[in-house]
Write a protein that holds these residues in place. Structure first.
Motif, PDB file in Angstrom:
ATOM      1  N   ARG A 203       0.861  -1.176   0.000  1.00  0.00           N
ATOM      2  CA  ARG A 203       0.000   0.000   0.000  1.00  0.00           C
ATOM      3  C   ARG A 203       0.900   1.230   0.000  1.00  0.00           C
ATOM      4  NH1 ARG A 203      -2.363  -0.669   6.196  1.00  0.00           N
ATOM      5  NH2 ARG A 203      -0.419  -0.084   7.269  1.00  0.00           N
ATOM      6  N   SER A 205       0.406   4.068   1.515  1.00  0.00           N
ATOM      7  CA  SER A 205       0.455   4.716   2.828  1.00  0.00           C
ATOM      8  C   SER A 205      -0.437   3.951   3.785  1.00  0.00           C
ATOM      9  CB  SER A 205      -0.007   6.174   2.736  1.00  0.00           C
ATOM     10  OG  SER A 205      -1.414   6.240   2.585  1.00  0.00           O
ATOM     11  N   SER A 206      -0.281   4.227   5.070  1.00  0.00           N
ATOM     12  CA  SER A 206      -1.054   3.532   6.085  1.00  0.00           C
ATOM     13  C   SER A 206      -2.528   3.917   6.055  1.00  0.00           C
ATOM     14  CB  SER A 206      -0.472   3.821   7.477  1.00  0.00           C
ATOM     15  OG  SER A 206      -0.493   5.213   7.743  1.00  0.00           O
ATOM     16  N   LYS A 207      -2.885   4.955   5.327  1.00  0.00           N
ATOM     17  CA  LYS A 207      -4.275   5.377   5.222  1.00  0.00           C
ATOM     18  C   LYS A 207      -5.056   4.547   4.205  1.00  0.00           C
ATOM     19  CE  LYS A 207      -3.120  10.167   6.416  1.00  0.00           C
ATOM     20  NZ  LYS A 207      -3.159  11.590   5.968  1.00  0.00           N
ATOM     21  N   GLU A 208      -4.371   3.725   3.443  1.00  0.00           N
ATOM     22  CA  GLU A 208      -5.029   2.926   2.407  1.00  0.00           C
ATOM     23  C   GLU A 208      -4.955   1.450   2.752  1.00  0.00           C
ATOM     24  OE1 GLU A 208      -4.217   4.125  -1.629  1.00  0.00           O
ATOM     25  OE2 GLU A 208      -3.154   5.905  -0.910  1.00  0.00           O
ATOM     26  N   ASN A 209      -5.744   0.653   2.043  1.00  0.00           N
ATOM     27  CA  ASN A 209      -5.770  -0.787   2.281  1.00  0.00           C
ATOM     28  C   ASN A 209      -4.648  -1.479   1.520  1.00  0.00           C
ATOM     29  OD1 ASN A 209      -8.124  -0.659   3.869  1.00  0.00           O
ATOM     30  ND2 ASN A 209      -9.426  -0.733   2.054  1.00  0.00           N
ATOM     31  N   ASP A 263       4.426   0.674   1.994  1.00  0.00           N
ATOM     32  CA  ASP A 263       4.219  -0.243   3.112  1.00  0.00           C
ATOM     33  C   ASP A 263       4.125  -1.648   2.552  1.00  0.00           C
ATOM     34  OD1 ASP A 263       4.197   1.736   4.984  1.00  0.00           O
ATOM     35  OD2 ASP A 263       2.026   1.786   5.240  1.00  0.00           O
ATOM     36  N   ASP A 270      -2.719  -5.365   9.460  1.00  0.00           N
ATOM     37  CA  ASP A 270      -1.542  -5.134  10.298  1.00  0.00           C
ATOM     38  C   ASP A 270      -1.423  -6.226  11.355  1.00  0.00           C
ATOM     39  OD1 ASP A 270      -0.560  -2.807   9.124  1.00  0.00           O
ATOM     40  OD2 ASP A 270      -1.939  -1.537  10.268  1.00  0.00           O
ATOM     41  N   ASP A 319      10.515   4.911  10.060  1.00  0.00           N
ATOM     42  CA  ASP A 319       9.488   4.093   9.408  1.00  0.00           C
ATOM     43  C   ASP A 319      10.120   3.317   8.263  1.00  0.00           C
ATOM     44  OD1 ASP A 319       6.377   4.816   7.690  1.00  0.00           O
ATOM     45  OD2 ASP A 319       7.129   3.019   8.680  1.00  0.00           O
TER      46      ASP A 319
END
Length: 320
Positions: A203, A205-209, A263, A270, A319
């Motif tokens: 993904r 970013s962490s805002k997406e699936n 990611d 997660d 990160d």
């Protein structure tokens, strides 16, 4: 009822061996056998199936184990609080951890722990199977997985992070992928566990699936260290938890990170690194002290995630 017989019974249940129990208590194996036989006679129940290959609990023995384990823990906890007059912790603490994580990281932390507390004994069991800590008598369980309402108490250290890596030689020949879709054209080295071959997820970013990418390659293995060695040998790319990689591999230019802006995961959700205990185990000061030592030793984020892309340890988390 003889308290020592109960302790022998619990240790035989844990080790599956009268001889190992005798060695632990520094007594003859015949003494352990005699005490356990006397306990079975007193209860009027057979607690173990005995054979030349193994010793295992009967159904009655399994029920009795769970009850006796808790009772002995309560007795030991009471004695520990009464006798605790200094900063030293002593006695036995049982720890369960995933196999590779335990071998690569937890074992060295336990060496440091026992150097600080010489009177502390550790029973470390490494397994990738999801155990019931109450049934297995584990004081501390280190888990990597999704958060579930297990009734255990503890803390989450960090989200498990992954690295996608390859050797510089492989990248020089085949080029570095620029997007996850490019991996379809590359040789990918896959971990194969009980649920089949690993899937790779990415993904931006962490805002997406997470979205899966179908990958394939010349090697699959149920041993992650085999896959790391194959990557170093230039056989392809490998996606594994960041704790699997030795920072020296990056400092010595044996491995290079790939797709660092994405990611990465081997799961669509997660997964967290957790240190957990049954509530009754946390009544023991030694269990609380050991749990805190392991938590501080690993850190949050874990020390293996506090490295830059060259594998050099930084003072603050990054990160990866």
């Amino acid at each position: 009822m003889n308290l020592q017989a109960l302790r022998y019974f619990l240790m035989v249940s844990t080790t599956g061996s009268f001889l190992a129990t005798a060695r632990h208590f520094d007594v003859p194996a015949s003494s352990v056998s005699r005490f356990v036989a006397s306990l079975e006679k007193e209860l009027g129940q057979q607690l173990f199936y005995r054979s030349t290959r193994a010793v295992r609990l009967t159904e009655q023995g399994q029920r009795y184990y769970s009850q006796v384990r808790e009772a002995i823990d309560l007795l030991d906890g009471a004695a520990e609080q009464l006798a605790h007059r200094d900063a030293t912790i002593r006695g036995l603490v049982r720890i369960n951890a995933p196999e590779a994580l335990g071998r690569l990281h937890i074992a060295q932390l336990i060496n440091q722990l026992q150097a600080r507390y010489p009177e502390l004994s550790i029973d470390l069991t490494l397994t990738d199977e999801l155990i019931d800590p109450v049934q297995e008598g584990a004081d501390i369980t280190i888990r990597v997985g999704p958060l579930v309402d297990s009734g255990l108490i503890g803390k989450v250290l960090s989200v498990q992070r992954y690295r996608l890596v390859a050797s510089p030689e492989y990248l020089a020949i085949h080029g570095a992928p620029q997007t996850p879709d490019d991996l379809r054209k590359h040789s990918c080295l896959l971990y194969k566990g009980h649920q089949g071959a690993q899937r790779w997820y990415f993904r931006p970013s962490s805002k997406e699936n997470f979205e899966s990418v179908d990958v394939s390659g010349p090697l699959r293995s149920n041993n992650a260290e085999v896959l790391v060695a194959a990557a170093i040998a230039g056989r392809g790319l490998v996606l594994l938890p960041s704790w699997m990689f030795n920072p020296e591999s990056f400092r010595e230019c044996k491995l290079s990170n790939v797709l660092t802006d994405w990611d990465k995961s081997a799961s669509p959700d997660d997964r967290q690194i957790q240190i957990l205990s049954p509530e009754n185990r946390l009544r023991s000061q030694k269990v609380r002290e050991v749990s805190a030592f392991l938590s501080d030793g690993i850190g949050s984020p874990p020390y293996w995630d506090r490295c830059d892309e060259s594998g050099t340890l930084e003072s603050d988390g990054v990160d990866i």
